[in-house]
Design an enzyme around this catalytic site. Structure first.
Site, mmCIF file in Angstrom:
data_model
loop_
_atom_site.group_PDB
_atom_site.id
_atom_site.type_symbol
_atom_site.label_atom_id
_atom_site.label_comp_id
_atom_site.label_asym_id
_atom_site.label_seq_id
_atom_site.Cartn_x
_atom_site.Cartn_y
_atom_site.Cartn_z
ATOM 1 C CD GLU A 186 -7.497 1.716 4.225
ATOM 2 O OE1 GLU A 186 -6.978 1.616 3.088
ATOM 3 O OE2 GLU A 186 -7.401 0.837 5.104
ATOM 4 C CD GLU A 192 -2.655 -1.457 2.480
ATOM 5 O OE1 GLU A 192 -2.684 -0.513 3.304
ATOM 6 O OE2 GLU A 192 -3.249 -2.534 2.653
#
Length: 571
Positions: free
Chosen positions: A340, A160
């Site tokens: 996120e 990520e």
């Protein structure tokens, strides 16, 4: 029992999690990848988590899992509808992103170019020997100061990676704009900023969610529900390094950047009731506003069709154990969230500029939150030295802690009026009532705690030999005298203060006979026995008068730690 529940229970024995695999057999990151499972309910996702499946995110009736080929085959054999996504290591990695080597070289160059405000710090190495870098940014970067510590971290999951690029952009922005941009200059001058762009360099290098041992770092911290022991023992090496860094510091506010969705996720991530639909921490109202501070300035996030206003409680989204944000809040007193950044973990690098524009203002505004609430110093009344102490707001069962190097504390709070308890081992606790918090800069409350058994100095102020409150005719002459019994601080240098307040005006007296609107001590020197020193005499015009006398730490700053006052109404 429905059919999906039965399938979950059947595969418990077949599914081997990465965390269990790491210590017993070599971890092969190419054997693991992202897999979508369709047509699942909230209860199904909870059962998958309890069965040892690594759930990464949930969108409606679809969950994103991280599975080995063995796990995938086992779930598919039980009738799950699965879709395997392309693996980052098989072409998903995009050109333009920082590799570990690129990142190291750039951080070293930035630190060398800005030595007055930058310090590159390694907190140790990863499993495969890569340095875990923090960039520390502050105006006096080598000095411990009375200022809040802030942390941004990224890529605890190695695949990520958008947060890596945003952290590097932020480092560049803070260093290149310092001294010219007022907002950034104020941040660097007022906050000790720590930025960790790549927490899992082995995972990022291998395009893997996990570390080199096959451990999910964001499922490996102490957890208030299923692992309530705040120790590094048995945890992945990278988690140990970060925990030890936090033990040595006292971060007030932090956030961890992730990828795979677009939302700010706040505590709690776990709950004693595994079926709970929401798990509120004692500062739930604060965390909601904290999260909105970020999402409001990120238009795509705030306008999410999946998360109202771009925020979610952790448990309300999906259950996890061992997350970093809950650990930071419960054990370190640090308000931590998970951010996120984008629905794709490793988007084409050309999208980074747009993502930076979406997040830049939000990242700065979020950092500024650590300057709000209540702040101050906690010191030893006898010596003036800083204390390792605890600060608790009455009605909120949550502690924050001082930084023992300086004794400073920073308790984030929404505007309102609070009672606050200050304590330290071996000292007499103090409670301050009616502490008013505004919407901007933190309210300052400095506290000096007396050691248990310590006899504090006793200041005394009297009008015509009496304690107050008093009501006196204006025609009656008054004599205002002060006395001091130094007790255990006899001979210890302190600041002495005397003030007179009439209406909205306060004036300060300085020995031998000087009055000023500027707040300054009347005397700076050792405490001694003082009896009946007359400071004010004569008639008082009609109105309300307050005379105050006290002593406190010798630093030229009025704290009102040990003081006495008397109010007189003249008519």
């Amino acid at each position: 029992m429905n059919s999906l529940t039965a399938r979950v229970l059947l595969v418990v024995g077949l599914v081997v999690t990465a965390s269990a695999q790491g210590p017993t057999q070599p971890f092969d990151p190419s054997d693991w990848g992202d897999v979508l499972v369709h047509n699942v309910t909230r209860a199904d996702v909870i059962r998958l988590t309890l069965a040892g499946i690594d759930v990464q995110s949930v969108q409606g009736t679809t969950a994103l899992l991280y599975l080995s080929t063995k796990q995938t085959a086992a779930l598919r054999a039980q009738g799950y509808s699965l879709l395997e996504l392309p693996r980052a290591g098989a072409g998903g990695k995009q050109a333009g992103y920082h590799t570990y080597v690129d990142l190291t070289n750039e951080l070293q160059a930035v630190a060398a170019a800005h030595p007055a405000i930058c310090q590159l710090v390694s907190i140790g190495t990863s499993v495969q020997g890569r340095e875990l870098w923090f960039m520390k940014i502050s105006d006096n970067v080598g000095v411990e100061e009375d200022e809040p510590e802030f942390r941004y971290g990224s890529s605890i999951h190695g695949d990520e990676v958008v947060g890596i690029e945003l952290c590097m952009n932020l480092i560049d922005l803070l260093t290149s704009s310092y001294g010219t941009d007022p907002q950034i200059t104020a941040l660097v001058d007022s906050v000790e900023i720590w930025i960790m762009p790549m927490m899992n360099p082995d995972g990022t290098t291998a395009s893997s969610r996990y570390n080199a041992q096959g451990r999910d770092l964001n499922r490996s911290f102490p957890d208030r529900v299923n692992d309530p022991v705040n120790t590094t023992s048995g945890r992945p090496l990278e988690v140990q390094r970060v925990m030890n860094w936090a033990f040595a510091h006292s971060p007030v506010l932090s956030a961890n950047f992730h990828g795979g969705s677009r939302v700010v996720n706040y505590p709690y991530d776990s709950d004693p009731n595994r079926w709970a639909s929401y798990s509120a921490c004692p500062d739930d109202d604060l965390f909601i506003e904290q999260s909105l501070t970020y999402s409001r300035l990120n238009t795509p996030m705030y306008n999410s069709s999946s998360f109202p206003r771009g925020i979610t409680n952790g448990v309300a989204w999906y259950l996890i154990y061992g997350g970093m944000q809950d650990w930071s809040y419960v054990w370190q007193g640090c308000n931590d969230v998970t951010i996120e950044l984008y629905g794709t973990k490793w988007p084409p690098y050309a999208q980074i500029a747009g993502l930076w524009n979406d997040n830049r203002a939000a990242m700065l505004a979020y950092m500024e939150l650590c300057l709000k609430g209540v702040r101050g110093l906690m010191t030893d009344l006898a010596t003036g030295l800083p204390l390792a102490g605890t600060v608790q707001v009455v009605g909120r069962t949550h502690d924050v802690f001082t930084d023992p190097d300086v004794g400073d504390y920073h308790r984030m709070l929404l505007p309102g009026t609070y009672s606050i308890v200050y304590s330290a081992s071996g000292y007499v606790s103090q409670t301050f009532h009616g502490v008013s918090v505004g919407p901007r800069d933190a309210t300052r409350v400095d506290v000096a705690l007396a050691p248990v058994g310590f006899r504090a100095p006793v200041p005394d102020v009297r009008v015509n030999g009496q304690n107050g409150p008093l009501t006196i005719p204006s025609a009656t002459p008054v004599s205002v005298t002060v006395s001091l019994t130094p007790n255990d601080l006899v001979g210890v240098p302190q600041d002495w203060w005397f003030s007179v307040t009439y209406g909205a005006t306060t004036i300060w007296w300085t020995w031998p006979a000087v009055w000023s609107l500027s707040r300054s001590p009347c005397y700076d020197g050792p405490l001694f026995q003082l009896s009946g020193l007359e400071i004010v005499s004569g008639n008082l015009p009609p109105g309300i008068w307050t005379f105050a006398f006290g002593v406190d730490r010798r630093d030229g700053i009025f704290q009102g730690t040990l003081s006495d006052s008397i109010t007189v109404t003249a008519y």
